[in-house]
Motif scaffolding. Structure first.
Motif, PDB file in Angstrom:
ATOM      1  N   THR A 137       0.834  -1.196   0.000  1.00  0.00           N
ATOM      2  CA  THR A 137       0.000   0.000   0.000  1.00  0.00           C
ATOM      3  C   THR A 137       0.876   1.255   0.000  1.00  0.00           C
ATOM      4  O   THR A 137       0.557   2.248  -0.650  1.00  0.00           O
ATOM      5  CB  THR A 137      -0.914  -0.015   1.238  1.00  0.00           C
ATOM      6  OG1 THR A 137      -1.438  -1.328   1.381  1.00  0.00           O
ATOM      7  CG2 THR A 137      -2.060   0.943   1.089  1.00  0.00           C
ATOM      8  N   ALA A 140       2.119   1.797  -3.499  1.00  0.00           N
ATOM      9  CA  ALA A 140       1.050   2.330  -4.344  1.00  0.00           C
ATOM     10  C   ALA A 140       0.862   3.815  -4.072  1.00  0.00           C
ATOM     11  O   ALA A 140       0.682   4.609  -4.989  1.00  0.00           O
ATOM     12  CB  ALA A 140      -0.246   1.574  -4.091  1.00  0.00           C
ATOM     13  N   VAL A 193      -4.985   7.517  -7.494  1.00  0.00           N
ATOM     14  CA  VAL A 193      -5.690   6.253  -7.690  1.00  0.00           C
ATOM     15  C   VAL A 193      -5.714   5.450  -6.396  1.00  0.00           C
ATOM     16  O   VAL A 193      -6.723   4.831  -6.051  1.00  0.00           O
ATOM     17  CB  VAL A 193      -5.043   5.439  -8.823  1.00  0.00           C
ATOM     18  CG1 VAL A 193      -5.691   4.076  -8.933  1.00  0.00           C
ATOM     19  CG2 VAL A 193      -5.187   6.184 -10.132  1.00  0.00           C
ATOM     20  N   ALA A 194      -4.614   5.483  -5.648  1.00  0.00           N
ATOM     21  CA  ALA A 194      -4.585   4.768  -4.377  1.00  0.00           C
ATOM     22  C   ALA A 194      -5.720   5.255  -3.478  1.00  0.00           C
ATOM     23  O   ALA A 194      -6.414   4.466  -2.847  1.00  0.00           O
ATOM     24  CB  ALA A 194      -3.230   4.965  -3.693  1.00  0.00           C
ATOM     25  N   ARG A 195      -5.942   6.567  -3.478  1.00  0.00           N
ATOM     26  CA  ARG A 195      -6.998   7.138  -2.644  1.00  0.00           C
ATOM     27  C   ARG A 195      -8.364   6.647  -3.109  1.00  0.00           C
ATOM     28  O   ARG A 195      -9.200   6.277  -2.301  1.00  0.00           O
ATOM     29  CB  ARG A 195      -6.924   8.668  -2.679  1.00  0.00           C
ATOM     30  CG  ARG A 195      -7.906   9.327  -1.727  1.00  0.00           C
ATOM     31  CD  ARG A 195      -7.712  10.825  -1.650  1.00  0.00           C
ATOM     32  NE  ARG A 195      -6.575  11.168  -0.815  1.00  0.00           N
ATOM     33  CZ  ARG A 195      -5.555  11.917  -1.213  1.00  0.00           C
ATOM     34  NH1 ARG A 195      -5.525  12.402  -2.431  1.00  0.00           N
ATOM     35  NH2 ARG A 195      -4.561  12.191  -0.394  1.00  0.00           N
ATOM     36  N   ILE A 196      -8.568   6.595  -4.421  1.00  0.00           N
ATOM     37  CA  ILE A 196      -9.851   6.115  -4.952  1.00  0.00           C
ATOM     38  C   ILE A 196     -10.075   4.666  -4.550  1.00  0.00           C
ATOM     39  O   ILE A 196     -11.193   4.253  -4.239  1.00  0.00           O
ATOM     40  CB  ILE A 196      -9.889   6.264  -6.491  1.00  0.00           C
ATOM     41  CG1 ILE A 196      -9.953   7.739  -6.862  1.00  0.00           C
ATOM     42  CG2 ILE A 196     -11.087   5.516  -7.082  1.00  0.00           C
ATOM     43  CD1 ILE A 196      -9.876   8.013  -8.340  1.00  0.00           C
ATOM     44  N   LEU A 197      -9.008   3.882  -4.533  1.00  0.00           N
ATOM     45  CA  LEU A 197      -9.145   2.475  -4.168  1.00  0.00           C
ATOM     46  C   LEU A 197      -9.372   2.293  -2.673  1.00  0.00           C
ATOM     47  O   LEU A 197      -9.498   1.171  -2.191  1.00  0.00           O
ATOM     48  CB  LEU A 197      -7.904   1.685  -4.597  1.00  0.00           C
ATOM     49  CG  LEU A 197      -7.719   1.551  -6.112  1.00  0.00           C
ATOM     50  CD1 LEU A 197      -6.409   0.855  -6.427  1.00  0.00           C
ATOM     51  CD2 LEU A 197      -8.880   0.795  -6.733  1.00  0.00           C
ATOM     52  N   GLY A 198      -9.394   3.376  -1.929  1.00  0.00           N
ATOM     53  CA  GLY A 198      -9.701   3.287  -0.507  1.00  0.00           C
ATOM     54  C   GLY A 198      -8.484   3.333   0.398  1.00  0.00           C
ATOM     55  O   GLY A 198      -8.612   3.199   1.607  1.00  0.00           O
ATOM     56  N   VAL A 199      -7.295   3.521  -0.187  1.00  0.00           N
ATOM     57  CA  VAL A 199      -6.091   3.592   0.631  1.00  0.00           C
ATOM     58  C   VAL A 199      -6.093   4.896   1.420  1.00  0.00           C
ATOM     59  O   VAL A 199      -6.448   5.951   0.886  1.00  0.00           O
ATOM     60  CB  VAL A 199      -4.828   3.540  -0.267  1.00  0.00           C
ATOM     61  CG1 VAL A 199      -3.577   3.845   0.531  1.00  0.00           C
ATOM     62  CG2 VAL A 199      -4.719   2.187  -0.936  1.00  0.00           C
ATOM     63  N   ARG A 200      -5.750   4.798   2.712  1.00  0.00           N
ATOM     64  CA  ARG A 200      -5.647   6.021   3.511  1.00  0.00           C
ATOM     65  C   ARG A 200      -4.273   6.631   3.250  1.00  0.00           C
ATOM     66  O   ARG A 200      -3.295   6.365   3.953  1.00  0.00           O
ATOM     67  CB  ARG A 200      -5.825   5.677   4.988  1.00  0.00           C
ATOM     68  CG  ARG A 200      -7.256   5.376   5.316  1.00  0.00           C
ATOM     69  CD  ARG A 200      -7.379   4.409   6.460  1.00  0.00           C
ATOM     70  NE  ARG A 200      -8.726   3.904   6.582  1.00  0.00           N
ATOM     71  CZ  ARG A 200      -9.243   2.949   5.800  1.00  0.00           C
ATOM     72  NH1 ARG A 200      -8.501   2.389   4.857  1.00  0.00           N
ATOM     73  NH2 ARG A 200     -10.470   2.548   5.954  1.00  0.00           N
TER      74      ARG A 200
END
Lengths: 247, 292
Positions: free
Chosen positions: B168, B171, B178-185
């Motif tokens: 993570t 990423a 994109v990481a944020r869109i995928l839900g990564v904090r």
């Protein structure tokens, strides 16, 4: 028939420019809807308003009947709306499998297991199935940055389906992809729709791709819906012919 | 030959410490495009904090070292990000770079005024003494320093490549949007890299201070060496920072013995100039292109 997505009276103005000017459409469960239109007709703006990347001037977005207007992209993702990007957005130093696991992992587990749980978040099997489905087996352990453009597009599409979404929005999936790869992509999208009942919306320039893939098409011009219906109906519509071919 | 072997081992030991600091550079660069010009002071300060805690609070050394570690992680991991990087980065990379220069002066002078202007003995965490290798008396401490630093780097590398959190983090560094869109904090991941950077600085500090003594001005040489190591190895690669650390450590030690101890720091600088002219992406780095 249940409506997965419904867009009502969507408007987006940039100063005096009416990029999207009152668009209504809906997506039924299990359907592949195409949105087409000439360059600058407001397709991408519409997409970004639906996905929460732009705040609409007016209008409403309903996901399975519940209002989701103005939610952040990450919140929509949690609710089961995922997307691909017009410009490729895979993570180059992660392998194909790791990219897929990453795309699904934030939907898994609790706060504790995020920190201390299994490294693959229990998603290796799901990732392998997706790899097999998109016929990327021979590339599973390669870094995504080393893949060809078309292969990265396939991976991008696979990532969008990884979290078992209710709805996937594909932004110009055919852009810059060669014909062989395009046929493979189309065939896989049809298969995932047929076999898993996946619902998706495709935004595209490529008329042939949209007309052969989609069950229903929305044609946009100058921020409005010009026509909608089956590919055959739309193709026969004089307004569409005029917008595309001129007088 | 004996001397060369000793220098080689000593060079690898200091090189491994430079690599720790250089890896911190690259981590912080990758996640927030920050060049931390106080990186040398980050390596200087934990040792001073530990000595201050021991002398002023009359703690046993091990407790003082733990306390200093915790305080340093809070102040220069969490605090550095929250109160310096976050507000300054909004105004661009250059104001942030200058702010870190100001921080370096503050840390240096603070250490001088708050603790001591003199170099102080720092207890070695690893065994002292020498052993014989191919007829040369090799310092046990150098070998131990090398082993500890390399173990830390390998552990970090495994963490980044093999675990969920590490994946993570990667990423986040490559595509935060994109990481944020995928839900990564994303914010939390960036904070984690700052904490890791501070942790590496603490380790480097405790390893190098027994060798060079703990002194407020230590950061100058260490910061420069780590910076050169990161450039030589490639700013966007952990492996590159490791290779760069070894090269600078070896060149530094060999130059001190065979060229002149007065000019020892000039030789790595020459290396820096050569790399910037002929291979600006570094040994293992990727060329970076930025979109506007």
């Amino acid at each position: 028939m249940t409506r997965v997505l419904e867009v009502k009276g969507m408007k987006k103005y940039f100063g005096g420019i009416r990029a999207v000017d009152g668009v209504d459409f809906h997506v039924n469960k299990g359907e592949i809807l195409g949105i087409i239109g000439p360059n600058g007709c407001g397709k991408s703006t519409l997409f970004n308003c639906i996905l929460g990347q732009l705040t609409p001037t007016d209008g409403e977005v309903l996901l399975e009947g519940k209002p989701v207007t103005g939610l952040y992209p990450s919140e929509l993702n949690k609710l089961g709306v995922s997307r691909t990007f017009q410009l490729l957005q895979v993570f180059p130093t992660l392998s194909v499998r790791e990219n897929l696991i990453l795309a699904g992992q934030e939907h898994q587990g609790t706060k504790i297991s995020r920190l201390f749980g299994r490294g693959d978040a229990g998603l290796t099997d799901a990732a392998n199935r997706m790899i097999a489905f998109f016929k990327l087996d021979h590339l599973a352990d390669q870094k995504a940055g080393g893949l060809s453009y078309g292969q990265q597009k396939l991976l991008d599409a696979a990532m969008a389906f990884m979290a078992g979404p209710k709805l996937v929005l594909l932004d110009e999936p055919a852009g810059g992809v060669n014909l062989t790869m395009l046929a493979a992509l189309k065939e896989r999208l049809e298969a995932i729709n047929r076999e898993q009942g996946a619902t998706f919306v495709v935004i595209e320039h490529n008329m042939d791709f949209v007309m052969s893939l989609c069950s229903r098409v929305v044609v946009m011009a100058e921020g409005r819906v010009l026509a909608q219906g089956t590919p055959a109906e739309v193709r026969a519509d004089p307004a569409v012919v005029e917008a595309y071919l001129g007088h | 030959m004996d001397q060369f072997l000793q220098l080689l081992v000593a060079g690898l030991a200091t090189g491994a410490i430079y690599a720790l600091a250089a890896i911190g550079f690259t981590l912080v660069w990758q996640t927030s495009q920050t060049i931390n010009f106080a990186q040398g002071e980050f390596v200087m300060l934990p040792a001073i904090l530990a000595l201050a805690a021991r002398d002023l609070l009359h703690l046993p050394f091990w407790a003082a070292a733990i306390l200093a570690t915790v305080v340093f992680l809070l102040l220069f991991g969490l605090g550095f990000k929250r109160f310096l990087v976050d507000p300054m980065l909004k105004h661009g990379v250059l104001p942030l770079a200058i702010a870190t220069m100001a921080l370096s002066i503050l840390m240096k002078e603070g250490a001088k005024d708050g603790y001591s202007a003199q170099a102080a003995q720092f207890p070695s965490l690893v065994p002292e003494g020498t052993f014989s290798l191919l007829g040369a008396a090799v310092s046990l401490r150098d070998v131990a320093v090398f082993v500890v630093a390399i173990t830390a780097i390998v552990a970090l590398q495994l963490f980044v490549t093999r675990t969920r959190l590490g994946r993570t983090m990667q990423a986040t560094a490559q595509n935060p949007t994109v990481a944020r869109i995928l839900g990564v904090r994303v914010e939390r991941m960036i904070l984690l890299t700052f904490l890791i950077n501070a942790g590496l600085a603490v380790l480097a500090s405790y390893l190098i201070s027994p060798i060079y003594l703990a002194k407020f001005s230590n950061g100058e040489v260490i910061g420069l060496s780590a910076f050169i190591a990161a450039i030589v190895g490639g700013f966007n690669q952990v492996r590159g920072a490791l290779a760069g650390g070894f090269i600078v450590g070896l060149v530094d030690n060999l130059a001190a013995a065979y060229v002149s101890s007065g000019y020892r720091t000039a030789v790595p600088l020459g290396l820096l100039v050569v790399f910037i002219l002929f291979k600006p992406e570094g040994l293992l780095g990727r060329r970076e292109e930025r979109t506007v």
